[in-house]
Motif scaffolding. Structure first.
Motif, short mmCIF file in Angstrom:
data_model
loop_
_atom_site.label_atom_id
_atom_site.label_comp_id
_atom_site.label_asym_id
_atom_site.label_seq_id
_atom_site.Cartn_x
_atom_site.Cartn_y
_atom_site.Cartn_z
N VAL A 124 0.56 11.33 29.92
CA VAL A 124 1.42 12.28 30.63
C VAL A 124 2.76 11.62 30.95
CG1 VAL A 124 1.62 13.80 32.63
CG2 VAL A 124 -0.64 13.31 31.66
N GLY A 125 3.83 12.27 30.54
CA GLY A 125 5.16 11.79 30.85
C GLY A 125 5.76 12.54 32.03
N THR A 126 6.51 11.83 32.86
CA THR A 126 7.15 12.48 33.99
C THR A 126 8.45 11.77 34.32
OG1 THR A 126 6.91 13.10 36.33
CG2 THR A 126 5.87 11.06 35.64
N LYS A 127 9.39 12.50 34.89
CA LYS A 127 10.59 11.86 35.40
C LYS A 127 10.20 11.03 36.62
CE LYS A 127 13.75 15.51 33.85
NZ LYS A 127 14.72 16.55 34.26
N GLU A 128 10.73 9.84 36.70
CA GLU A 128 10.39 8.95 37.80
C GLU A 128 10.89 9.54 39.13
OE1 GLU A 128 8.93 5.98 40.08
OE2 GLU A 128 8.44 6.56 38.04
#
Length: 217
Positions: free
Chosen positions: A138-142
């Protein structure tokens, strides 16, 4: 996690005695098939360092060493050890350049070794390789609270493991989530949809039980 739960016990370790000759050490390494083994002294209780096959060969060829010579000058990495009660994380800071680390007990006695393979076992366990399941990348903006938001979004399913990557990156972070295999693929796709509605991006889904099966929405 303590090191004492994840290392090779002394009885399963090939080692060389500190009083061995060059020939004895070389024959032992050749027989074992390892590039390096621990050296022990005081009747096999005290860790003295490591002996490498390449150093023995170099001693023979470059320095015209003799079979009966002592290995004392060839023992290196005398500080390559950790204690049973040390945290497992400590090995990551120490083992990188070494084939293994010696493990000592509270009496400073040699208990065994911890290898790169032991570390891989722990990482596999964190991925849920032993229990099976679906691995979501899962990718997410920090941002602050990203992991809390992710966990809250899938709180109705059992999370077997969680691992974060790209820590410290200013913009993006990847989170590896292992979900229990008792959910259906239909339920899995609902979870993916729910995550993406929360601005998470599911970039890959792997079925641990079927290594050749990759599920992408």
């Amino acid at each position: 996690m303590k090191i004492r739960y994840n290392f090779v016990k002394k009885e399963d370790v090939r080692y060389c005695k500190a009083e061995s000759t060059v020939k004895e050490a070389y024959e032992l390494l050749k027989e074992s098939g390892y590039r390096s083994i621990p050296v022990l002294k005081d009747n096999g209780t005290v860790f003295a360092g490591l002996i490498y096959k390449v150093d023995l060969l170099d001693y023979y060829v470059e320095k015209q060493g003799k079979d009966e010579d002592s290995i004392q000058s060839l023992i290196v990495d005398k500080d390559a050890f950790v204690y049973e009660e040390d945290s497992f994380f400590k090995t990551f800071l120490t083992i990188r350049r070494l084939p293994f680390l010696a493990v000592l007990n509270e009496k400073d006695e040699f208990s065994g070794i911890i290898t790169h393979g032991n570390i891989m076992d722990v990482l596999e366990d964190s991925f849920g390789m032993k229990t099976g399941g679906y691995i979501l990348t899962v990718g997410t903006k920090e941002h602050k609270g990203a992991i809390k938001e992710l966990v809250s979004a899938i709180k109705d399913v059992n999370i077997e493991g969680l691992l974060t990557l790209d820590n410290g990156d200013t913009y993006l972070r990847r989170i590896i989530v292992n979900l229990s295999h008792d959910i259906s693929e239909k339920k899995l796709h609902k979870i993916i949809k729910k995550l993406e509605e929360k601005d998470f991006r599911v970039t890959a889904v792997d079925d641990v039980n079927k290594s050749d099966k990759v599920l992408i929405k």
